[in-house]
Motif scaffolding. Structure first.
Motif, mmCIF file in Angstrom:
data_model
loop_
_atom_site.group_PDB
_atom_site.id
_atom_site.type_symbol
_atom_site.label_atom_id
_atom_site.label_comp_id
_atom_site.label_asym_id
_atom_site.label_seq_id
_atom_site.Cartn_x
_atom_site.Cartn_y
_atom_site.Cartn_z
ATOM 1 N N LEU A 1 0.821 -1.201 0.000
ATOM 2 C CA LEU A 1 0.000 0.000 0.000
ATOM 3 C C LEU A 1 0.860 1.258 0.000
ATOM 4 O O LEU A 1 2.005 1.245 0.448
ATOM 5 C CB LEU A 1 -0.913 0.017 1.243
ATOM 6 N N GLU A 2 0.286 2.348 -0.488
ATOM 7 C CA GLU A 2 0.949 3.644 -0.412
ATOM 8 C C GLU A 2 0.977 4.116 1.042
ATOM 9 O O GLU A 2 0.137 3.719 1.856
ATOM 10 C CB GLU A 2 0.199 4.669 -1.271
ATOM 11 N N SER B 1 0.156 6.910 2.342
ATOM 12 C CA SER B 1 -1.066 7.613 2.739
ATOM 13 C C SER B 1 -2.178 6.624 3.071
ATOM 14 O O SER B 1 -2.970 6.857 3.995
ATOM 15 C CB SER B 1 -1.531 8.552 1.616
ATOM 16 N N THR B 2 -2.234 5.508 2.333
ATOM 17 C CA THR B 2 -3.253 4.490 2.599
ATOM 18 C C THR B 2 -2.966 3.775 3.911
ATOM 19 O O THR B 2 -3.879 3.497 4.694
ATOM 20 C CB THR B 2 -3.304 3.471 1.450
ATOM 21 N N SER C 1 -4.075 5.944 6.644
ATOM 22 C CA SER C 1 -5.535 5.901 6.770
ATOM 23 C C SER C 1 -5.988 4.646 7.504
ATOM 24 O O SER C 1 -6.838 4.705 8.398
ATOM 25 C CB SER C 1 -6.173 5.958 5.375
ATOM 26 N N TYR C 2 -5.406 3.508 7.140
ATOM 27 C CA TYR C 2 -5.734 2.251 7.819
ATOM 28 C C TYR C 2 -5.408 2.344 9.316
ATOM 29 O O TYR C 2 -6.186 1.905 10.166
ATOM 30 C CB TYR C 2 -4.942 1.091 7.203
ATOM 31 N N ARG D 1 -12.246 -2.247 7.993
ATOM 32 C CA ARG D 1 -10.841 -2.628 8.191
ATOM 33 C C ARG D 1 -10.718 -3.766 9.197
ATOM 34 O O ARG D 1 -9.886 -4.658 9.028
ATOM 35 C CB ARG D 1 -10.048 -1.417 8.690
#
Length: 227
Positions: A65-66, A68-69, A72-73, A130
């Motif tokens: 994942l990036e 930023s992702t 977020s997670y 999530r």
């Protein structure tokens, strides 16, 4: 004592030992473990907590994942950790997740507004999504037998109440837009602020380079269209 398979690393036989007060209880547990083993649903006892598993899961997800992702997670799951993180993963129940969801909707806010107020439906739904994803992976890894959060959903009444309470924001009229443009004329972020009036989302604007912003060309194109 019952055989529960072999260690994939060493190839040695693995055995599980349990102690009971009566022979009848021991035989019943032996039969349960044996049946689950042959069905492929047996899960070895583990003391890993929800927090520990979420840490492991996020570490693996971060590889694909990036940044930023991943951030977020992390922020989304932080809403879950305080209430559920200390519970052993194998002891987590649907009631635990249901109780967390109702708490979050009622008083789960700790920042971004009045502390102790309820989180928005979208925020709670993202955290649930999530958590479900992490628990699905735990099922695949044979850490738990089932995803206890799978059937937990936001009540329809909560969604309806949020829609009813949400204030309707009226869009700016022409005079208000002109006043805004005049107010930001000398601001160093003049160009991004103008782009915010053109339908671009904040993330799209922040992702642009200064070299991508042409404050002259759009005006010329507009003049050609009017001509």
């Amino acid at each position: 004592m019952v055989d529960v398979g072999t260690d994939p690393t060493t190839g040695k036989r693995k055995q599980l030992t349990r102690t009971f007060g009566t022979l009848r209880e021991a035989k019943a547990e032996y039969a349960r473990i044996t049946n689950r083993r042959y069905e492929g649903t047996f899960v070895e006892p583990s003391k890993i907590t929800v927090n520990e598993w979420l840490d492991q899961w996020l570490d693996r997800k971060a590889e694909d994942l990036e940044e930023s992702t991943v951030y977020s997670y992390t922020m989304t799951l932080n809403r879950v950790r305080g209430k559920l993180g200390h519970i052993h993963l194998q002891e987590l129940t649907e009631d635990h997740v249901e109780a967390w969801m109702r708490w979050a909707l009622g008083e789960g806010r700790v920042r971004g507004g009045k502390a102790g107020a309820g989180l928005g439906v979208t925020s709670v739904e993202m955290s649930l999504a999530r958590l479900k994803e992490a628990l699905n992976r735990a099922v695949a890894r044979r850490l738990i037998a089932a995803n206890v959060a799978q059937e937990v959903t936001i009540p329809r009444k909560a969604r309806k109440a949020e829609r009813s309470a949400k204030a309707v924001v009226q869009p700016w009229n022409v005079e208000e837009v002109h006043a805004f443009v005049r107010a930001v004329k000398d601001d160093r972020l003049h160009a991004p602020l103008l782009l915010s009036l053109m339908g671009l989302r904040p993330a799209e604007i922040c992702g642009m380079r200064w070299a991508d912003v042409d404050q002259v060309a759009p005006r010329k194109r507009c003049k050609r269209r009017r001509a």
